[in-house]
Design a protein around this motif. Structure first.
Motif, short mmCIF file in Angstrom:
data_model
loop_
_atom_site.label_atom_id
_atom_site.label_comp_id
_atom_site.label_asym_id
_atom_site.label_seq_id
_atom_site.Cartn_x
_atom_site.Cartn_y
_atom_site.Cartn_z
N UNK A 179 -1.34 3.05 4.91
CA UNK A 179 -1.81 2.28 3.75
C UNK A 179 -3.17 2.81 3.32
N UNK A 180 -3.36 2.93 2.00
CA UNK A 180 -4.63 3.40 1.44
C UNK A 180 -5.42 2.19 0.91
N UNK A 181 -6.73 2.19 1.20
CA UNK A 181 -7.60 1.10 0.76
C UNK A 181 -8.81 1.65 0.01
N UNK A 190 -12.85 0.91 -1.79
CA UNK A 190 -14.13 0.44 -1.26
C UNK A 190 -14.20 -1.08 -1.18
N UNK A 191 -13.39 -1.78 -2.00
CA UNK A 191 -13.35 -3.25 -1.98
C UNK A 191 -12.37 -3.78 -0.94
N UNK A 192 -11.87 -2.88 -0.09
CA UNK A 192 -10.91 -3.22 0.98
C UNK A 192 -9.60 -3.76 0.42
N UNK A 193 -9.26 -3.29 -0.78
CA UNK A 193 -8.00 -3.66 -1.42
C UNK A 193 -7.01 -2.52 -1.23
N UNK A 194 -5.77 -2.86 -0.87
CA UNK A 194 -4.74 -1.84 -0.74
C UNK A 194 -4.43 -1.25 -2.10
N UNK A 195 -4.39 0.09 -2.17
CA UNK A 195 -4.09 0.75 -3.44
C UNK A 195 -2.86 1.65 -3.35
N UNK A 196 -2.24 1.71 -2.19
CA UNK A 196 -1.02 2.49 -2.04
C UNK A 196 -0.55 2.49 -0.60
N UNK A 197 0.76 2.78 -0.43
CA UNK A 197 1.30 2.90 0.92
C UNK A 197 2.46 3.88 0.93
N UNK A 198 2.69 4.43 2.12
CA UNK A 198 3.77 5.39 2.29
C UNK A 198 4.37 5.18 3.68
N UNK A 199 5.67 5.41 3.75
CA UNK A 199 6.40 5.24 5.01
C UNK A 199 7.16 6.52 5.30
N UNK A 200 7.20 6.89 6.59
CA UNK A 200 8.02 8.04 6.97
C UNK A 200 8.57 7.84 8.37
N UNK A 201 9.68 8.53 8.63
CA UNK A 201 10.31 8.48 9.95
C UNK A 201 9.74 9.62 10.78
N UNK A 207 -8.30 9.56 -4.85
CA UNK A 207 -9.75 9.82 -4.92
C UNK A 207 -10.55 8.55 -4.67
N UNK A 208 -9.96 7.40 -4.94
CA UNK A 208 -10.66 6.13 -4.73
C UNK A 208 -10.47 5.61 -3.31
N UNK A 209 -9.68 6.31 -2.51
CA UNK A 209 -9.40 5.82 -1.16
C UNK A 209 -10.65 5.93 -0.28
N UNK A 210 -11.01 4.82 0.30
CA UNK A 210 -12.16 4.76 1.21
C UNK A 210 -11.71 5.00 2.66
N UNK A 211 -10.53 4.45 3.00
CA UNK A 211 -9.98 4.61 4.35
C UNK A 211 -8.49 4.31 4.32
N UNK A 212 -7.82 4.63 5.43
CA UNK A 212 -6.39 4.36 5.59
C UNK A 212 -6.19 3.53 6.86
N UNK A 213 -5.10 2.79 6.89
CA UNK A 213 -4.66 2.18 8.14
C UNK A 213 -3.29 2.77 8.44
#
Length: 175
Positions: free
Chosen positions: A130-132, A134-145, A167-173
Motif C-alpha cells: 500500500x502507498x501512503x 505525507x498525510x498518511x492517506x492511502x493513495x494506491x495498492x497492489x497485490x501479487x502472488x 511521486x507523492x508517496x511518502x512510504x509503503x506498508x
C-alpha cells in the motif's frame, strides 16, 4: 633687498628641485624595484604551487566530486526510493526491505514498485503493498502472488494503476 631675497629663494628652489626628466627616471627606478619585489613574490608562489598545488587541486577536485556524487545520490534516493513499513505477517517471513519506484514513459503508463525480498521461511501466498502520502492517506495498492523458499531472494514488481501518484508517496506498508 626684498627683490634680492625673492630672487635668491627662487634660484634656490630651481636648483634644489629635480627636473621633470630626473623625476621620471626616479619614478621608473622605483617602479622597477617594486616590480622586482612583486616578481620574486610571484615566483615564490609559483614554486609553492608547483610543489603543493597538485595535491591541493586533487583534494579540491575530490571534494567537488564528492559533493556532486552526494547530490546525485540524494536526488535519486529522494525521488525513487521509499521506506517500507512491514506488518507482522511480513516480518515473520521476510527481512526488512526498501522500495524503488519505477516510472515508465507516458506511452507505457506503467507504474511499479520493485522490492527485493529475502525469505526467512518458505512463503507461498499474496503480498499487498500500500502507498501512503505525507498525510498518511492511502493513495494506491497492489497485490501479487509470491512463491519463495527459505534463504532465497528475488525481486518482485508491484504494478500500480496509472492514476496512482507515486511521486507523492511518502512510504509503503507491506503484508
Amino acid at each position: 633687498m626684498k627683490k634680492t631675497l625673492i630672487l635668491l629663494s627662487a634660484l634656490t628652489l630651481m636648483v634644489s628641485c629635480m627636473s621633470k626628466e630626473e623625476k621620471m627616471k626616479e619614478a621608473e627606478a622605483d617602479g622597477n624595484e617594486a616590480i622586482a619585489v612583486k616578481s620574486k613574490l610571484i615566483e615564490g608562489a609559483g614554486k609553492a604551487l608547483q610543489e603543493q598545488g597538485k595535491a591541493a587541486a586533487k583534494s579540491a577536485s575530490k571534494g567537488v566530486g564528492d559533493v556532486i556524487k552526494g547530490i546525485n545520490s540524494g536526488m535519486s534516493e529522494s525521488i525513487s526510493q521509499s521506506d517500507v513499513i512491514p506488518e507482522a505477517s511480513f516480518k515473520a517471513n521476510f527481512e526488512e526491505c526498501k522500495a524503488e519506484k519505477i516510472y515508465a514513459s507516458n506511452d507505457d503508463k506503467v507504474k511499479k514498485v520493485t522490492i527485493y525480498l529475502i525469505a526467512k521461511n518458505d512463503f507461498k501466498g499474496d503480498l499487498i503493498l500500500k502507498a501512503f502520502n505525507a498525510d498518511k492517506k492511502e493513495i494506491g495498492r497492489s497485490r501479487l502472488k509470491a512463491d519463495i523458499k527459505k534463504d532465497d531472494a528475488q525481486y518482485v514488481d508491484f504494478t500500480f494503476d496509472e492514476r496512482t501518484h507515486l511521486l507523492q508517496t511518502e512510504y509503503f506498508t507491506i503484508k
